[in-house]
Design an enzyme around this catalytic site. Structure first.
Site, PDB file in Angstrom:
ATOM      1  N   SER A 146       0.778  -1.256  -0.054  1.00 22.95           N
ATOM      2  CA  SER A 146      -0.033  -0.158   0.053  1.00 22.95           C
ATOM      3  C   SER A 146       0.985   1.220   0.111  1.00 22.95           C
ATOM      4  O   SER A 146       1.689   1.502  -1.064  1.00 22.95           O
ATOM      5  CB  SER A 146      -1.014  -0.040   1.207  1.00 22.95           C
ATOM      6  OG  SER A 146      -2.161   0.800   0.894  1.00 22.95           O
ATOM      7  N   HIS A 176      -7.905  -5.589   0.334  1.00 21.55           N
ATOM      8  CA  HIS A 176      -6.661  -4.904   0.444  1.00 21.55           C
ATOM      9  C   HIS A 176      -5.585  -5.516   1.274  1.00 21.55           C
ATOM     10  O   HIS A 176      -4.380  -5.296   0.908  1.00 21.55           O
ATOM     11  CB  HIS A 176      -7.018  -3.418   0.873  1.00 21.55           C
ATOM     12  CG  HIS A 176      -5.982  -2.408   0.873  1.00 21.55           C
ATOM     13  ND1 HIS A 176      -5.480  -1.969  -0.373  1.00 21.55           N
ATOM     14  CD2 HIS A 176      -5.246  -1.700   1.975  1.00 21.55           C
ATOM     15  CE1 HIS A 176      -4.338  -1.198  -0.172  1.00 21.55           C
ATOM     16  NE2 HIS A 176      -4.260  -1.031   1.107  1.00 21.55           N
TER      17      HIS A 176
END
Length: 263
Positions: free
Chosen positions: A95, A232
């Site tokens: 990320s 995610h």
């Protein structure tokens, strides 16, 4: 090896593996900590000497101001890694950590000290910005975003005291990544020449498979793409598969380095 105090602040080495020929540098997500990679370090210690980065403003660095500009984070990480650069470095970021790894790799290549490779996870390609502004909103909106990404134990978010302690660092990280804008290098077709590997969750609400695949535009070196079931934070339930993939990447990078040396 002599390690100075500033380096100790940034770098954690949970499972030293001094016999390994490479060092894997793990860069956490927004709001993340070095300890998020503890189990990864354990699983990968048979393949690399794993280093995890601790950003300012959290855990044992909670009394330091968190940084809100990506290049300032890159500056600190780059400086802290200098004593560890006696062996080839492979960068792995998830990320926000993916963007930091990318910019760190660019910095290292510009200084003629390129990483052996870059592995990015859970992030769209740098040239595909999204107009996010969660960092400018209230605490409730920030917590809602964290819940949606499912990267934090719900019990932690239910504890008001803990939330008050961690939100400033999370907000700072969100500001850093939401205000980041990729700047191409003049005269270069690709930002990097090192091999680049991309890992992503198939149902990540923040990164489509197309956006993740677009990372291929940023290296003239070998490019590898893998997707895994999950959102995610797919890499938590898929840890075994992800660490196997990283181990495969390390082996391939080592072989490529050997082939280049004897070619």
């Amino acid at each position: 090896m002599s390690i100075d105090t500033d380096t100790e602040l940034w770098v954690r080495r949970f499972h030293p593996a001094p016999e390994q020929p490479y060092r894997l540098v793990c860069l956490p997500h927004a709001g993340g900590t070095a300890s998020a990679f503890f189990s990864f370090s354990q699983a990968l210690s048979a393949h690399a000497d794993v280093l995890a980065i601790q950003y300012p403003g959290r855990q044992d660095r909670r009394h330091e101001p968190a940084l809100t500009v990506t290049q300032e984070l890159v500056d600190g990480i780059h400086q802290a890694l200098r004593p560890w650069a006696d062996r080839p470095l492979v960068l792995f970021g998830h990320s926000m950590g993916a963007v930091l790894g990318f910019e760190l790799a660019r910095r290292m290549e510009a200084e003629n000290e390129p990483p052996l490779g870059l592995i990015v996870s859970g992030r769209r390609a740098p040239h595909m910005p999204r107009p996010d502004s969660v960092h400018t909103k209230g605490d409730d909106a920030l917590i809602a975003e964290i819940r949606q990404l499912a990267g934090t134990d719900p019990g932690v978010l239910a504890d008001e005291e803990i939330v008050r302690m961690v939100l400033p660092a999370i907000r700072a990280d969100f500001k850093a990544i939401e205000t980041y804008r990729y700047q191409p290098d003049p005269g270069r077709d690709r930002a990097l020449s090192c091999p680049l590997s991309v890992l992503t969750g198939e149902s990540d609400p923040r990164v489509s498979l197309h956006e993740a695949m677009e990372w291929r535009e940023h290296t003239s070196g070998n490019f590898t793409f893998r997707s895994f079931p999950g959102g995610h934070f797919y890499l938590t339930p898929q840890q075994d598969a992800v660490t196997r993939a990283i181990a495969d990447d390390l082996a391939a990078l080592g072989q490529e380095r050997f082939d280049t040396a004897v070619g």
